[in-house]
Design a protein around this motif. Sequence first.
Motif, PDB file in Angstrom:
ATOM      1  N   ALA A 127      55.170  29.753  67.153  1.00 22.48           N
ATOM      2  CA  ALA A 127      55.691  28.668  67.968  1.00 22.48           C
ATOM      3  C   ALA A 127      54.954  27.375  67.635  1.00 22.48           C
ATOM      4  O   ALA A 127      53.736  27.366  67.473  1.00 22.48           O
ATOM      5  N   GLY A 128      55.720  26.311  67.503  1.00 21.05           N
ATOM      6  CA  GLY A 128      55.162  25.031  67.108  1.00 21.05           C
ATOM      7  C   GLY A 128      55.218  24.776  65.618  1.00 21.05           C
ATOM      8  O   GLY A 128      54.975  23.648  65.162  1.00 21.05           O
ATOM      9  N   SER A 182      55.538  33.843  69.874  1.00 14.79           N
ATOM     10  CA  SER A 182      54.902  33.002  70.903  1.00 14.79           C
ATOM     11  C   SER A 182      53.395  33.195  70.929  1.00 14.79           C
ATOM     12  O   SER A 182      52.856  34.071  70.284  1.00 14.79           O
ATOM     13  N   ASP A 229      64.376  29.372  69.778  1.00 17.89           N
ATOM     14  CA  ASP A 229      65.089  29.003  68.551  1.00 17.89           C
ATOM     15  C   ASP A 229      65.336  30.214  67.662  1.00 17.89           C
ATOM     16  O   ASP A 229      66.069  30.112  66.668  1.00 17.89           O
ATOM     17  N   ARG A 285      63.849  17.510  67.180  1.00 18.19           N
ATOM     18  CA  ARG A 285      62.983  18.501  66.516  1.00 18.19           C
ATOM     19  C   ARG A 285      63.534  18.924  65.162  1.00 18.19           C
ATOM     20  O   ARG A 285      62.772  19.209  64.239  1.00 18.19           O
ATOM     21  N   SER A 289      57.011  25.148  61.576  1.00 19.14           N
ATOM     22  CA  SER A 289      58.179  24.561  60.922  1.00 19.14           C
ATOM     23  C   SER A 289      58.766  25.507  59.888  1.00 19.14           C
ATOM     24  O   SER A 289      58.057  26.332  59.300  1.00 19.14           O
ATOM     25  N   ASN A 327      61.304  21.598  63.015  1.00 15.74           N
ATOM     26  CA  ASN A 327      59.922  21.376  63.442  1.00 15.74           C
ATOM     27  C   ASN A 327      59.771  21.722  64.920  1.00 15.74           C
ATOM     28  O   ASN A 327      60.762  21.746  65.663  1.00 15.74           O
ATOM     29  N   GLY A 328      58.565  21.972  65.333  1.00 18.73           N
ATOM     30  CA  GLY A 328      58.324  22.277  66.739  1.00 18.73           C
ATOM     31  C   GLY A 328      59.102  23.474  67.221  1.00 18.73           C
ATOM     32  O   GLY A 328      59.652  23.470  68.319  1.00 18.73           O
ATOM     33  N   LEU A 329      59.149  24.518  66.413  1.00 15.95           N
ATOM     34  CA  LEU A 329      59.973  25.677  66.755  1.00 15.95           C
ATOM     35  C   LEU A 329      59.487  26.353  68.021  1.00 15.95           C
ATOM     36  O   LEU A 329      58.277  26.464  68.273  1.00 15.95           O
ATOM     37  N   LYS A 330      60.436  26.811  68.796  1.00 13.59           N
ATOM     38  CA  LYS A 330      60.185  27.497  70.049  1.00 13.59           C
ATOM     39  C   LYS A 330      60.720  28.915  69.970  1.00 13.59           C
ATOM     40  O   LYS A 330      61.629  29.193  69.174  1.00 13.59           O
TER      41      LYS A 330
END
Length: 131
Positions: free
Chosen positions: A14-15, A131, A93, A70, A17, A87-90
Amino acid sequence: QVQLVESGGGLVQAGGSLRLSCTASGRTFRNYPMAWFRQAPGKEREFVSSTRWIGGSAYSKHYSDSVKGRFTTSRDKDKDTVSLQMNGLKPEDAAVYYCAASSARGLIVSEIWKTMNYDFWGQGTQVTVSS
């Protein structure tokens, strides 16, 4: 035979790219809409982003609210490819990401998010976000 081939999926924290790419073969989509959709287990396929040719080498870009700010999509007209920089993957996603292309050169903005307007699809590439 028309083919769309995606690449670039994988596992990321998480976070982090990832960059997805999609290459078309069998015909050109340089002047046609191309898009990214995604589908998580148990959910419907949903719109992520789209590009529409607006003349010359210019494309308009459109995003779902969930990825706006993002994700960035881009087209390489010479190589007939579409890319998606994520970017900033959660964790939310995480999904199989599909490249799609439409035969409707004049597809209007209000229609770009509908799967029914895309005639050609790639096989999908898995994106997993831990996560």
